[in-house]
Design a protein around this motif. Structure first.
Motif, mmCIF file in Angstrom:
data_model
loop_
_atom_site.group_PDB
_atom_site.id
_atom_site.type_symbol
_atom_site.label_atom_id
_atom_site.label_comp_id
_atom_site.label_asym_id
_atom_site.label_seq_id
_atom_site.Cartn_x
_atom_site.Cartn_y
_atom_site.Cartn_z
ATOM 1 N N VAL A 172 13.483 53.363 43.505
ATOM 2 C CA VAL A 172 14.293 52.240 43.022
ATOM 3 C C VAL A 172 14.049 51.997 41.535
ATOM 4 C CG1 VAL A 172 14.494 51.075 45.246
ATOM 5 C CG2 VAL A 172 12.598 50.505 43.754
ATOM 6 N N ILE A 223 17.959 51.103 41.110
ATOM 7 C CA ILE A 223 18.828 50.658 42.201
ATOM 8 C C ILE A 223 18.942 49.136 42.215
ATOM 9 C CG2 ILE A 223 19.081 50.637 44.723
ATOM 10 C CD1 ILE A 223 17.660 53.370 44.733
ATOM 11 N N VAL A 259 21.798 47.176 49.383
ATOM 12 C CA VAL A 259 21.699 46.433 48.112
ATOM 13 C C VAL A 259 22.913 45.545 47.787
ATOM 14 C CG1 VAL A 259 21.493 46.629 45.612
ATOM 15 C CG2 VAL A 259 20.071 48.022 47.061
ATOM 16 N N VAL A 286 17.193 48.748 50.616
ATOM 17 C CA VAL A 286 17.682 49.669 49.583
ATOM 18 C C VAL A 286 19.103 50.117 49.918
ATOM 19 C CG1 VAL A 286 17.356 51.955 48.560
ATOM 20 C CG2 VAL A 286 15.395 50.457 48.902
ATOM 21 N N ILE A 298 9.940 55.088 48.253
ATOM 22 C CA ILE A 298 10.983 54.123 47.876
ATOM 23 C C ILE A 298 10.679 53.381 46.574
ATOM 24 C CG2 ILE A 298 12.178 51.996 48.554
ATOM 25 C CD1 ILE A 298 12.291 52.966 51.341
ATOM 26 N N TYR A 299 9.438 52.884 46.405
ATOM 27 C CA TYR A 299 9.165 52.084 45.193
ATOM 28 C C TYR A 299 9.519 52.836 43.915
ATOM 29 C CZ TYR A 299 6.555 48.819 48.229
ATOM 30 O OH TYR A 299 6.181 47.935 49.190
ATOM 31 N N MET A 317 11.736 43.366 48.785
ATOM 32 C CA MET A 317 10.711 44.303 48.319
ATOM 33 C C MET A 317 9.409 43.564 48.014
ATOM 34 S SD MET A 317 11.121 47.194 45.385
ATOM 35 C CE MET A 317 9.952 47.283 44.053
ATOM 36 N N LEU A 354 12.280 47.671 54.108
ATOM 37 C CA LEU A 354 12.474 48.058 52.704
ATOM 38 C C LEU A 354 13.590 49.090 52.588
ATOM 39 C CD1 LEU A 354 11.398 47.931 49.748
ATOM 40 C CD2 LEU A 354 9.818 49.749 50.369
ATOM 41 N N LEU A 355 13.554 50.066 53.493
ATOM 42 C CA LEU A 355 14.586 51.109 53.516
ATOM 43 C C LEU A 355 15.970 50.479 53.706
ATOM 44 C CD1 LEU A 355 14.705 54.217 53.438
ATOM 45 C CD2 LEU A 355 14.613 54.214 55.929
#
Lengths: 96, 282
Positions: A27, A32, B255, B252, A23-24, B213, B248-249
Motif C-alpha cells: 500500500v 493505494i 478501498v 485494501v 500488504i503494508y 490498517m 486488512l486484505l
C-alpha cells in the motif's frame, strides 16, 4: 522439534504475519491509500510488524522441544481467579 | 532456609492496590479525546475549552468546575477514578476494610465530571453482574457493555463522538470476548466467538482503509503480548492475527467503497480527521 514448526496454530500465525509483511509495503509503494495520517499509520504498522516477528521468535524459543499441543492449550488454571491465587476459586467468575 | 516475604514499598503497594497499570488503556482514551477536541471547536485544545459550553444550564451537571479546561479535567479523572480498584477488591472480599483514600478519590471523580463518572460507575456495576446475578451469554454481553462505559466512556461523554457508539460496541464485545475465551471464563465459547468475529466484520461499515490498517497494526501486537509471555495462549493470538490480517486484505480490496455506511446512508459517518498539531518535519 520440527513438529513445533508444523503445528496448525504456528502455521496460521506465520500466515497472518506474512499477509501483513506483503500488504503494508504494497500500500505504501503503490500508494493505494491517501490519508492525512497515512505516514503515521504506516510507521505504526512497521513497528507492529517488528514486534510481531520478534514475539514470534520469543514464542518459538520458549517452546523449543516442548509438546506442540502447548500452542492450543490455553490457560491451565481454569478454576482460579488469578494465576497467583493458591486455592481454586469458590465464587463464580471462572466457570464450572 | 528462612522464608523471604517480599513486602512491596509504599509507592509500589499504592501502584498495585490501585492498579495503576490500567492507566495505559485509560490514558489512550484520554489522548483520543484530546485528538478529537479541535473538531468540536477550533479553539479547543487539551489545555483550553469547556466541551459543555453550549449545553446551557446542563453544563454545570456535566462539569461543575466549568471554568477548567475539559481536557485537563478528564485527564485528572482518569487518575482519581482508580479508587474503583480497591472498591472492587473490597466487593470481592479480598480486603476487609474499604480504604478511605479510595472513597475520597471516587468522590473527587464525581466532583470533576459527575455524568461521565456516573456512567462509568454504572459500567463497573454492569461488569459485576456476571458474578452477582448469573453467568450466561446475556449477562456476559452486559459485562462487555460495562467495559465500554467504563473504559471508553470519556470518548462519548467528553469527546462527544457518538457516531463511534456502534463500532465501539462491537469492539468491546470482541476485546472482552477474546479475553473471556483465553481465560476460560465464558459460559458459551461459541456465542463469545460469534461476537468476537462481529468486531472485524463491522469495521468496514464504519471506517476507511487507513483507519482499519491502524486498528490491525495496533490490535494484533496488543493481544499477541499475552502469548509472548505465556505461549499457551498462542492459538488465540493465531486466530486474532489471521482474522485481522484478512480484514486488512479486505480493506485494501474495498478501498474506494469504505466506509460502507456512507454508501447506503450518505453522511452517516461525519468527517472526523482533526488538523495535524505537530507536522512531519519533512
Amino acid at each position: 522439534m520440527s513438529g513445533n514448526w508444523t503445528n496448525r496454530w504456528v502455521l496460521i500465525l506465520i500466515l497472518g504475519i506474512l499477509i501483513q509483511v506483503i500488504i503494508y509495503p504494497t500500500v505504501w509503494i503503490f500508494q493505494i491509500f491517501t490519508h492525512e495520517y497515512f505516514p503515521d499509520v504506516f510507521l505504526i504498522s512497521l513497528i507492529s510488524l517488528a514486534i510481531q516477528i520478534g514475539g514470534f521468535y520469543t514464542i518459538m524459543n520458549k517452546t523449543k522441544g516442548m509438546d506442540p499441543s502447548i500452542y492450543g492449550q490455553g490457560r491451565p488454571f481454569q478454576h482460579k481467579l488469578r494465576e497467583e491465587d493458591e486455592d481454586v476459586a469458590t465464587r463464580k467468575p471462572t466457570f464450572d | 532456609m528462612e522464608e523471604q516475604t517480599e513486602e512491596p514499598g509504599l509507592v509500589m503497594k499504592f501502584f498495585q492496590d490501585y492498579r495503576m497499570k490500567m492507566l495505559i488503556p485509560e490514558l489512550l482514551v484520554v489522548f483520543a479525546v484530546w485528538y478529537f477536541l479541535p473538531l468540536l471547536d477550533s479553539s479547543f485544545s487539551p489545555i483550553a475549552g469547556n466541551v459543555y459550553q453550549d449545553f446551557g444550564v446542563l453544563q454545570y451537571f456535566f462539569q461543575p468546575l466549568f471554568f477548567l479546561p475539559s481536557g485537563l479535567v478528564v485527564l485528572a479523572s482518569a487518575f482519581t477514578l482508580h479508587g474503583i480498584y480497591p472498591l472492587d477488591n473490597y466487593h470481592e472480599g479480598k480486603i476487609d476494610k474499604l480504604p478511605k483514600t479510595a472513597v475520597i478519590l471516587i468522590g473527587l471523580s464525581f466532583v470533576l465530571l459527575p455524568i461521565l463518572v456516573a456512567f462509568q460507575m454504572l459500567g463497573y456495576y454492569m461488569t459485576e453482574m456476571t458474578e452477582f446475578v448469573s453467568r450466561n451469554p446475556l449477562w456476559e454481553r452486559v459485562e462487555s457493555v460495562g467495559d465500554l462505559l467504563f473504559y471508553a466512556g470519556p470518548m462519548f461523554f467528553v469527546g462527544l463522538q457518538w457516531w463511534l457508539l456502534i463500532p465501539v460496541f462491537f469492539l468491546s464485545q470482541g476485546i472482552d470476548g477474546i479475553h473471556k475465551i483465553a481465560h476460560h471464563e465464558t459460559s458459551s465459547e461459541k456465542i463469545t466467538w460469534l461476537f468476537y468475529f462481529l468486531w472485524p466484520l463491522s469495521m468496514p461499515f464504519f471506517f476507511d482503509s487507513v483507519e482499519i490498517m491502524a486498528m490491525v497494526a495496533l490490535s494484533i501486537p496488543a493481544f499477541a503480548f499475552y502469548s509472548y509471555v505465556r505461549p499457551y495462549y498462542t492459538y488465540v493470538t493465531s486466530i486474532h492475527t489471521i482474522t485481522f490480517a484478512s480484514l486488512l486484505l479486505i480493506a485494501v480490496v474495498l478501498v474506494p467503497l469504505l466506509p460502507l455506511m456512507n454508501i447506503w446512508f450518505p453522511g452517516f459517518i461525519l468527517p472526523h480527521i482533526p488538523p495535524r498539531v505537530i507536522p512531519w518535519p519533512f
